[in-house]
Every structure is written in structure tokens, then in C-alpha cells.
Design an enzyme around this catalytic site. Structure first.
Site, short mmCIF file in Angstrom:
data_model
loop_
_atom_site.label_atom_id
_atom_site.label_comp_id
_atom_site.label_asym_id
_atom_site.label_seq_id
_atom_site.Cartn_x
_atom_site.Cartn_y
_atom_site.Cartn_z
N LYS A 162 -2.03 0.01 14.15
CA LYS A 162 -0.79 -0.21 13.40
C LYS A 162 -0.17 1.13 13.00
CE LYS A 162 2.53 -1.88 11.09
NZ LYS A 162 2.82 -2.81 10.07
N THR A 188 0.87 -1.18 0.00
CA THR A 188 0.00 0.00 0.00
C THR A 188 0.91 1.24 0.00
OG1 THR A 188 -0.07 -0.24 2.42
CG2 THR A 188 -1.97 -1.03 1.21
N CYS A 209 7.95 1.45 6.10
CA CYS A 209 6.75 1.70 6.90
C CYS A 209 6.62 3.09 7.50
CB CYS A 209 6.69 0.69 8.04
SG CYS A 209 6.50 -0.98 7.47
C1 UDX Z 1 8.95 -0.97 11.69
C2 UDX Z 1 8.27 -1.30 13.02
O1 UDX Z 1 9.28 -1.42 14.05
C3 UDX Z 1 7.47 -2.57 12.91
O2 UDX Z 1 6.77 -2.82 14.12
C4 UDX Z 1 6.50 -2.43 11.76
O3 UDX Z 1 5.80 -3.65 11.58
C5 UDX Z 1 7.21 -2.06 10.48
O4 UDX Z 1 7.98 -0.89 10.67
P1 UDX Z 1 11.11 -1.81 10.38
O5 UDX Z 1 10.79 -0.72 9.41
O6 UDX Z 1 11.42 -3.17 9.86
O7 UDX Z 1 9.89 -2.00 11.41
O8 UDX Z 1 12.39 -1.36 11.24
P2 UDX Z 1 12.66 -0.66 12.65
O9 UDX Z 1 13.52 -1.54 13.46
O10 UDX Z 1 11.45 -0.15 13.30
O11 UDX Z 1 13.58 0.58 12.21
C6 UDX Z 1 13.08 1.62 11.39
C7 UDX Z 1 14.14 2.67 11.18
O12 UDX Z 1 14.37 3.40 12.38
C8 UDX Z 1 15.50 2.13 10.75
O13 UDX Z 1 16.02 2.96 9.73
C9 UDX Z 1 16.33 2.20 12.02
O14 UDX Z 1 17.71 2.28 11.76
C10 UDX Z 1 15.77 3.47 12.63
N1 UDX Z 1 16.00 3.55 14.08
C11 UDX Z 1 15.48 2.61 14.92
C12 UDX Z 1 16.70 4.63 14.61
O15 UDX Z 1 17.16 5.50 13.86
N2 UDX Z 1 16.88 4.72 15.96
C13 UDX Z 1 16.37 3.78 16.83
O16 UDX Z 1 16.57 3.96 18.05
C14 UDX Z 1 15.65 2.70 16.29
#
Ligand code: UDX
Length: 430
Positions: A202, A74, A258
């Protein structure tokens, strides 16, 4: 779906997709599965051919299924009303149309894709108007796994959320899905709600997580002005049990498929309902993220006096986070594009992202008349050993384990991930 198949051997799970190459890869050698995800190949190895199947025969799979999970993408709309903000529902709608056309027996349709609130209404409308008179129950079952830790997140989840109608048939459908997860998830972790709460949870969860990152990233800018250390700050804040330590790591910005998409979607929804202040509040989370990416690249450019012509910059890490080959919305893309525009010559290395993906990612930024010149300034390395250490500066953009033990003691390194030292930008030289 692979984990459901693993944990429920008596249930047949058939994953269907229009893309024949992708399905062929899912049926092919385990080392070449289309998604790199730690632990996934072991799960596929155990369940594939037993009760987990991959196929392009969509109609026959719909026909046989009692429960259908919609897991199409989506993306943010690129044209029409809500362009740049609202979620594009065309794949969901075409999926619903196919189900309506093909289904000859009652089905439970589960929204697995992240969707705007009240999407279930739209799906139901299509299924009921274009269907063959069979009964459809729509459930919302958003996915909370994070990439890189997906298998663990699924096996040992914080919660499973299932939204359904309060009608008897709605509650029966909810129970059927609860029974699937109950194969391995404790009952107190399976939360049932109405459809709308589930859909909105979500978007709201992702917005809250991203908001923490933008909050800490905004403070990193203040730290750099004042001499405070963002990692010390983050630790001190996170030790308050009411706040907690997670998602407080300063970075070059969040990426992934996401966060940005879901927040923009939330902003659009708030505007749709006339909640301008609420929309602005959440929009700021994305704006700070853009600010942070830009600020990081600008910092490198400023270090060289505003011009990078001929400067050799190593980009270490392209994936939006470690342990994935996914580079969607990766901050590395924006940083690299800005450095290129300022004249830099780039060596790019990521342990998992392919050369093709990297070029495709920056495609968007190419100006037609300059394509060849820009491309000539990029070398994508297939191994860290090929890195030419005579670079003028390196930008560390993904926290891959492989980068943690590198000796950069005599190099100029801009650390976007806070992994080299306690400072946000660790500069070894200069
Ligand atoms: C996210 C949500 O965590 C998950 O629950 C949802 O289903 C999909 O979106 P994801 O996109 O796979 O998951 O990765 P995530 O671990 O959340 O990290 C997202 C981004 O935030 C990454 O670029 C990560 O490096 C960044 N991040 C994460 C930070 O910059 N600082 C942090 O402290 C944590």
C-alpha cells in the site's frame, strides 16, 4: 463497508464510531451523508437498515462481530520520535486495546487503515497480552480506492490484496475474507500474500503514483524555461505502453490524505532500517511537490512585481481533486496562504467544500496577532454566480467540471490543473 454490505446481503455490517454526530449523519438524510462521494448515497440507500447499520455502540458491535475491520486514521506524528514523518499509531493502538478488552470469542481483525510495515505485530501483541485468552488472527487488507471514484473503484477493482499468516488458522482467516470479496470480484483479482508484503504494497503503490506526479511536475518547470509544452510532453511519454498515460498530468501538486503521509512514512521506515539513500530518493517526491505548490504561488506574486497588496485574486477550487469535498493536504491551502501573506484579497469558491472547512484549513497558517486582518481579506462564496469577475487574477486549483466551461477570455488565469489550454499556466490576458 457500504459496498461489502451491498454485495453480501447475508452479512451484517455495523459501522461504529465514537463520534455521535457523524454516526447520526450516516443515519440521517441521504443528501447530508458525512462524505460526498458519487454513487455512495445510492449504495447506502439500498443497504442501510437491511444489513448495513451505523452505531456508536462500539463494545456491543465488537462482541457480536466475527470479523472486525480497523479503519481508524493514522496521521503523521506531530510530536515525539519520528514527528513530522512517522505514522501516529495511537488510534490503531487504542482500537486494538478496546477489542482486546471486549472480545470474548475468537475474532479476525483486519487492518484496513494504511499502516507502517509490521504493524500487525504490534496489534497482535496488544490483543494477545491484554485480551481474554481468545484467539485473534490479524489480516492486512489495504484499501486502494481513490476519492471521487471510490464506488467504481470498489465495484470494479484492479485488485484486492489480502495478507495473512502462513499458519493453518492464518490461511483459514484469509479464505474467509477472500470469500467476502468473491461475492463480486473475479478470483484472479484477489491477491493473497504474507502480511508484510500486503502492508508495504500500500505504501509503495502510493509512493509510485505520487512519484509519477512529481516527475511530471518537475519537468513542467523545465518546460516553462524551454518552451516545451508539458501536456504535449505528458501525452508523448504516456503513449509508450511501458509507461502508460495515467498519473502523468502536471498539476499544482498532489494533495489528499494519503500521498504525502504515506511517503513520509516510507521515508521514516527506510531511515529506521538504515537505508539513507532509499529514504532520500522517496523524500524527494514530497520535496518536489512542495516546490511545485510554492512555484505556482510565486509565479502569481512575480507577475505582480513581488507584491499582492490589494490585488484581488479568485481561488477556484479548494478540494484536493474534483468530485470530493475533501480538502486534506490540498495544494489550494498552501497557495492561498502564500498569496495572503503577499497581501492578496481572496475570493474562494469550491462547489463542495464548506466555508467552515476552508477557514479551518487555513487556521494553521494564521498568526495570532493578524487573524482578524487576514480573515477580513477572504470571502468564501457559496455559488459561482456570486463571483466578482473584476478580479486581477484567478487561480484554478481543482479540475471541477463546473469550471471547464467558464469564459475567461478577458481574464488573467493561472491554471494549476492544465484544464483551460494545453499550457500549464494559461494566461488569457497580460
Ligand atoms: C490515492 C490513491 O490513488 C489510492 O489508490 C489510495 O487508496 C489513496 O490515495 P486519492 O488520494 O483519493 O487516492 O486521490 P488520487 O486520485 O490518487 O489523487 C491524488 C492527488 O494527485 C490529487 O491531488 C490529484 O489531483 C493529483 N494528481 C493525480 C495529479 O496531480 N496528477 C495526476 O496525473 C493524477
Amino acid at each position: 463497508m457500504a459496498v461489502i454490505a451491498l454485495k453480501c446481503p447475508e452479512i451484517n455490517v455495523t459501522v461504529v464510531d465514537l463520534n455521535a454526530d457523524r454516526i447520526a449523519a450516516w443515519n440521517g438524510p441521504l443528501e447530508n451523508l458525512p462524505i460526498y462521494e458519487p454513487g455512495l448515497s445510492a449504495v447506502v440507500m439500498e443497504a442501510r437498515g437491511r444489513n448495513l447499520f451505523f452505531s456508536t455502540e462500539i463494545n456491543s458491535a465488537i462482541d457480536k462481530a466475527e470479523m472486525i475491520f480497523m479503519a481508524v486514521n493514522t496521521p503523521t506524528k506531530t510530536e515525539g520520535e519520528g514527528a513530522g514523518m512517522a505514522a501516529d499509531m495511537k488510534y490503531i493502538e487504542s482500537c486494538a486495546k478496546t477489542i482486546a478488552e471486549v472480545a470474548k470469542t475468537d475474532k479476525i481483525v483486519v487492518e484496513k487503515s494504511t499502516v507502517p510495515i509490521r504493524t500487525a505485530e504490534r496489534i497482535k501483541e496488544i490483543l494477545d497480552h491484554e485480551g481474554n485468552g481468545v484467539h485473534f488472527e490479524i489480516l492486512s487488507n489495504p484499501e486502494f480506492l481513490a476519492e471521487g471514484t471510490a464506488i467504481n473503484d470498489l465495484l470494479d477493482t484492479d485488485r484486492v490484496l489480502i495478507g495473512g499468516d502462513s499458519t493453518t488458522s492464518g490461511q483459514k482467516a484469509v479464505q474467509e475474507l477472500v470469500d467476502i470479496y468473491a461475492h463480486w470480484i473475479a478470483p484472479e483479482k484477489i491477491l493473497t500474500t504474507n502480511v508484510w508484503s500486503s502492508e508495504l504494497s500500500k505504501l509503495a503503490s502510493n509512493a509510485m503514483l505520487a512519484q509519477r506526479i512529481s516527475s511530471i511536475n518537475s519537468l513542467s518547470a523545465l518546460c516553462e524555461k524551454t518552451g516545451a509544452d508539458i501536456n504535449e510532453l505528458s501525452k508523448a511519454i504516456g503513449m509508450d505502453h511501458r509507461i502508460g498515460p495515467h498519473f502523468l498530468k502536471a498539476s499544482v501538486g498532489f494533495g489528499g490524505s494519503c500521498f504525502q503521509k504515506d511517503i513520509l512514512n516510507l521515508v521514516y521506515l527506510c531511515r529506521h532500517y538504515g537505508l539513507e539513500e532509499v529514504a532520500e530518493y522517496w523524500h524527494q517526491v514530497v520535496k518536489i511537490n512542495d516546490y511545485q505548490k510554492n512555484r505556482f504561488a510565486q509565479k502569481i506574486i512575480d507577475h505582480f512585481g513581488g507584491d499582492l497588496t490589494g490585488k484581488k485574486i479568485a481561488i477556484l477550487g479548494w478540494a484536493f481533486k474534483a468530485n470530493t469535498n475533501d480538502s486534506r493536504e490540498s495544494p489550494a491551502i498552501d497557495v492561498a496562504a502564500k498569496l495572503l501573506r503577499a497581501g492578496a484579497v481572496l475570493q474562494i469558491y469550491d462547489p463542495m467544500v464548506s466555508k467552515e472547512s476552508i477557514f479551518r484549513d487555513i487556521d494553521f497558517y494564521w498568526e495570532a496577532s493578524k487573524i482578524n486582518e487576514l480573515k477580513s481579506r477572504i470571502t468564501v462564496l457559496d455559488s459561482m454566480s456570486k463571483l466578482d469577475f473584476s478580479f486581477d487574477a484567478a487561480a484554478l486549483l481543482t479540475e471541477w467540471q463546473e469550471f471547464k466551461n467558464l469564459d475567461f477570455s478577458n481574464q488573467l488565469v493561472f491554471d494549476g490543473r492544465g484544464i483551460l489550454s494545453s499550457s500549464f499556466y494559461s494566461i488569457g490576458k497580460g
